[in-house]
Design an enzyme around this catalytic site. Structure first.
Site, PDB file in Angstrom:
ATOM      1  N   ASP A 179       0.855  -1.181   0.000  1.00  0.00           N
ATOM      2  CA  ASP A 179       0.000   0.000   0.000  1.00  0.00           C
ATOM      3  C   ASP A 179       0.899   1.241   0.000  1.00  0.00           C
ATOM      4  O   ASP A 179       2.123   1.154   0.162  1.00  0.00           O
ATOM      5  CB  ASP A 179      -0.983  -0.004   1.177  1.00  0.00           C
ATOM      6  CG  ASP A 179      -2.198   0.886   0.875  1.00  0.00           C
ATOM      7  OD1 ASP A 179      -2.153   1.659  -0.105  1.00  0.00           O
ATOM      8  OD2 ASP A 179      -3.198   0.813   1.621  1.00  0.00           O
TER       9      ASP A 179
HETATM   10  C1  BGC Z   1      -5.110   3.242   0.133  1.00  0.00           C
HETATM   11  C2  BGC Z   1      -5.358   2.186  -0.910  1.00  0.00           C
HETATM   12  C3  BGC Z   1      -5.258   2.782  -2.298  1.00  0.00           C
HETATM   13  C4  BGC Z   1      -3.904   3.414  -2.446  1.00  0.00           C
HETATM   14  C5  BGC Z   1      -3.673   4.006  -3.821  1.00  0.00           C
HETATM   15  C6  BGC Z   1      -3.864   4.047  -0.153  1.00  0.00           C
HETATM   16  O1  BGC Z   1      -3.782   5.172   0.665  1.00  0.00           O
HETATM   17  O2  BGC Z   1      -5.029   2.627   1.402  1.00  0.00           O
HETATM   18  O3  BGC Z   1      -6.622   1.606  -0.705  1.00  0.00           O
HETATM   19  O4  BGC Z   1      -5.491   1.797  -3.255  1.00  0.00           O
HETATM   20  O5  BGC Z   1      -3.781   4.456  -1.483  1.00  0.00           O
HETATM   21  O6  BGC Z   1      -4.428   5.122  -4.039  1.00  0.00           O
END
Ligand code: BGC
Length: 732
Positions: free
Chosen positions: A264
């Protein structure tokens, strides 16, 4: 490209070039035309390292992405295309209801159709991968990200997760037009942060983790989902992005996942804050050893991975395995031959918010609304003889989408006002109050400006309308930026100013229908007491206004069911129907005091998982079983007759729950094992049958073996998770 050619390409790549494939940066680090801007604040990169990355995130639009891809490939030493990733969560241009609302449909068919439409729009906009499905099981409405989950049930989340994967990836041939890659997230257990606080630690026993939290992720992997994302949280004190047991043993070995694992956003470097890596270099090592293939936007891989290999701390084999998986995904998407995939301005024009997608969004939203109370006030009359006033900050609000709708196109939204006007030309309207609570912040830390005179003026206007109208439709709720990532709250009440509006107007005109918008279950006890009807509509999306009007005026009939229990008060959280039995159960006939529960609150929710009313009544026959005893390779058919005893055609979601009466470890009070929809005309009766197999009875026994244990099982079939309609059988 053939697999052998991927190998050949890898042989020609330098270590830095290979590491580049494992680095993802935000699209805004590549300016228009693909020119390289150099380092940003968050990630320290230079022109060379940026020119070698394997993927970008956060941009859509065929024209822009084509240009970026084109310019990037021209400069790349091997002309390797970028993977273009984006969060397409509940739609791209046509916004469908948020996932929590999708859960309320109990409909894999609708979920698949909407995911398909989203994939087509995203593919046309040049996107190759969506960061969805999010399959985190949720039990605590304080967590802002419950809106991204399909709810509290492992089985339902798994079924809907599968449907999303089918919608995005079609038949798993990613070359085909309209198919994009899915990415299951957040692996694993992100939905259980302590206290509902985002990013907080997660402590789960291995048994609970495996039985309740893993199945949905596993279902999506079984369905063929090609990517998985690690979660921000630690699980039993090990951050996911460095958890070898979780990633290598559970995900790769046990679940058989052979696709690309991405971290993530900045989660690799966040292991420094977690206190298990002293610096970025150590974080990179932990992540690669755990098998993370792509580092999403942190300094770890880009700065230290090559060095770790050169200094003999990480085997190059691990890099090669990761790069092979990434290049294979690019190849499966056909990017070496066509790096833009389906990205095309013409396709965007044909697909974005097209009639077909809009009508699906309208139907889907209507099916997701949960009617929790109706004292003979709904449906409303279209005729001019009934005067209706629409009051509240959501009546003329275009932000009916959840927190993941980027780019935001509010002008695509059909407001409640616009939808209602289609049904009834004469309608009265007043906003009544501000949307945000005085002095309270949204998830970006912003506060609404309050003008006292304006506040008094809009309230007076609403009071005036309440006196004139026969019925009031109050459109209230939590604004979209009260939920989503970073949107955890300690109070799950309606903003106080909106609640005061409801109270004030109820004194003047008690014929109130409350339409409640939110990205989480709210405390609704007082709202239901002050309203004659309450319709929970979550964040309904682009066609929200039409869908709400369809239900209010009876052109569509409610059929949504709660995908999360509605608590009586925040103190009950976490709350979920499939809890474990205790030694001092709290229930009818049991002694008061010194029993499981609270002295100042019930243990039961206000409305249980699976609950929802409609404009008719359904009655159930007793449960009949095809036999009373079953061997392990046998099956039992469990049936009920369902009758529509009311005045209109409607759809009932018939739910099957099972209870293992005694186990070697404590079993849940009951678990959902199936759900089927049946549409019946007035006075019509239909039969619904479920097949019960031994597989459905398995759990992790006292020795952590996944088995069923002989003994008595209760089978419940009924309207919701509270049903007492039961039969029993013996597993021998
Ligand atoms: C979130 C994810 C997301 C990623 C990309 C993160 O902050 O937890 O769910 O896919 O950002 O945008």
């Amino acid at each position: 490209m053939k697999i052998a050619d991927i190998q050949k390409l890898m042989n020609e790549m330098s270590l830095e070039e290979k590491v580049g494939q494992m680095v993802q940066i935000p699209a805004n680090m590549l300016t228009d035309g693909g020119l390289i801007t150099g380092p940003t604040d968050s990630i320290e990169m230079n022109e060379e390292t940026v020119s070698l990355v394997g993927s970008i995130l956060g941009k859509t639009g065929a024209a822009d992405l084509r240009k970026i891809q084109n310019d990037f490939m021209e400069k790349h030493p091997h002309h390797i295309p970028l993977l273009l990733m984006h969060d397409v969560i509940n739609g791209l241009e046509t916004i469908f209801p948020i996932p929590l609302a999708q859960g309320c449909t109990f409909s894999p068919e609708l979920v698949e159709a909407a995911s398909r439409a989203s994939a087509k729009e995203a593919a046309a906009a040049g996107v190759h991968v969506t960061f969805s499905p999010m399959l985190d099981l949720v039990r605590d409405a304080r967590w802002g990200r419950v809106m991204e989950s399909t709810g509290e049930d492992p089985w339902l989340n798994g079924e809907l997760g599968r449907a999303m994967v089918r919608g995005y990836q079609g038949d798993n041939d990613l070359l085909k037009e309209g198919n994009i890659a899915g990415c299951v997230k957040h692996f694993a257990g992100y939905g259980a942060p302590e206290g509902g606080r985002d990013y907080d630690n997660v402590e789960l026993s291995e048994r609970t983790f495996r039985e309740d939290y893993l199945p949905a992720y596993q279902a999506a992997v079984e369905e063929g989902c090609v990517m998985v994302m690690t979660s921000f949280n630690s699980l039993n004190r090990i951050p996911s992005s460095g958890n070898q047991w979780l990633m290598r043993k559970i995900l790769r070995e046990e679940m058989g996942f052979d696709g690309v694992l991405i971290s993530d956003y900045s989660a690799v470097d966040e292991m420094i804050n977690h206190g298990i890596a002293e610096d970025s270099r150590a974080a990179a090592k932990l992540a690669i050893l755990a098998g993370v293939d792509i580092d999403m936007v942190s300094n770890a891989y880009v700065k230290y991975l090559a060095e770790l290999v050169r200094q003999g701390e990480v085997e190059e084999r691990l890099i090669d395995e990761a790069v092979f998986r990434i290049l294979k995904l690019k190849n499966d998407l056909g990017l070496f031959e066509n790096p833009y995939k389906d990205g095309s301005v013409e396709k965007e024009a044909a697909l974005f918010c097209c009639e077909e997608h809009r009508s699906l969004a309208r139907k889907f939203a209507a099916a997701s609304f949960v009617l929790i109370k109706n004292d003979e006030i709904l449906p409303l009359q279209k005729e001019a003889t009934e005067t209706i006033a629409f009051i509240g900050p959501f009546v003329d609000n275009k932000e009916l989408y959840g927190s993941w709708s980027f780019p935001q196109k509010p002008d695509n939204t059909v407001t409640i006002m616009a939808g209602a006007k289609q049904k009834k030309a004469e309608m009265l309207y007043a906003p009544g109050c501000y949307i945000q609570d005085r002095g309270k912040c949204n998830r970006y830390g912003q506060k609404q400006e309050y003008d006292d005179a304006e506040e008094a003026r809009i309230l007076a206007e609403a009071i005036d309308l309440a006196k004139k109208a026969d019925k009031l439709v109050l459109c209230l709720g939590e604004p979209r930026d009260y939920t989503g990532e970073g949107g955890s709250k300690a109070s799950i009440k309606l903003p106080e100013n909106q609640f005061q509006l409801l109270k004030t107007l109820q004194q003047i005109n008690p014929n109130i229908v409350t339409v409640l918008f939110s990205g989480r279950p709210l405390e609704v006890q007082e709202i239901t007491e002050l309203s004659k009807a309450v319709l929970m509509v979550w964040m309904p999306g682009t066609e929200g206004g039409n869908a709400v009007a369809d239900i209010l005026f009876g052109d569509a009939v409610p059929e949504g069911r709660l995908s999360m229990s509605l608590p009586r008060s925040v103190g009950q959280l976490p709350i979920y129907y499939n809890k474990f039995r205790t030694g001092r159960p709290n229930g009818p006939g049991n002694a008061v005091g010194f029993i499981n529960g609270y002295i100042d609150e019930y243990t039961t929710p206000l409305y249980p998982f699976g609950y929802g009313l409609t404009y008719t009544d359904f009655t159930y026959s007793e449960v009949t079983l095809s036999k009373k005893e079953m061997t392990k390779d046998d099956r039992i058919l469990a049936s009920v007759q369902v009758t529509n005893a009311g005045g209109c055609t409607a759809t009932e979601t018939v739910q099957l729950y099972m209870q293992d009466v005694k186990g070697s470890v404590i079993r849940p009070i009951r678990s959902l094992k199936g759900a089927k929809k049946i549409t019946l005309a007035p006075e019509e009766t239909g039969e619904v049958t479920f097949e019960i197999t031994e597989e459905m009875l398995r759990f992790y026994d006292i020795n952590m073996n996944f088995v069923s244990e002989p003994g008595l099982f209760n089978v419940f079939i009924g309207h919701d998770s509270d049903t007492q309609n039961m039969a029993e059988f013996l597993l021998v």
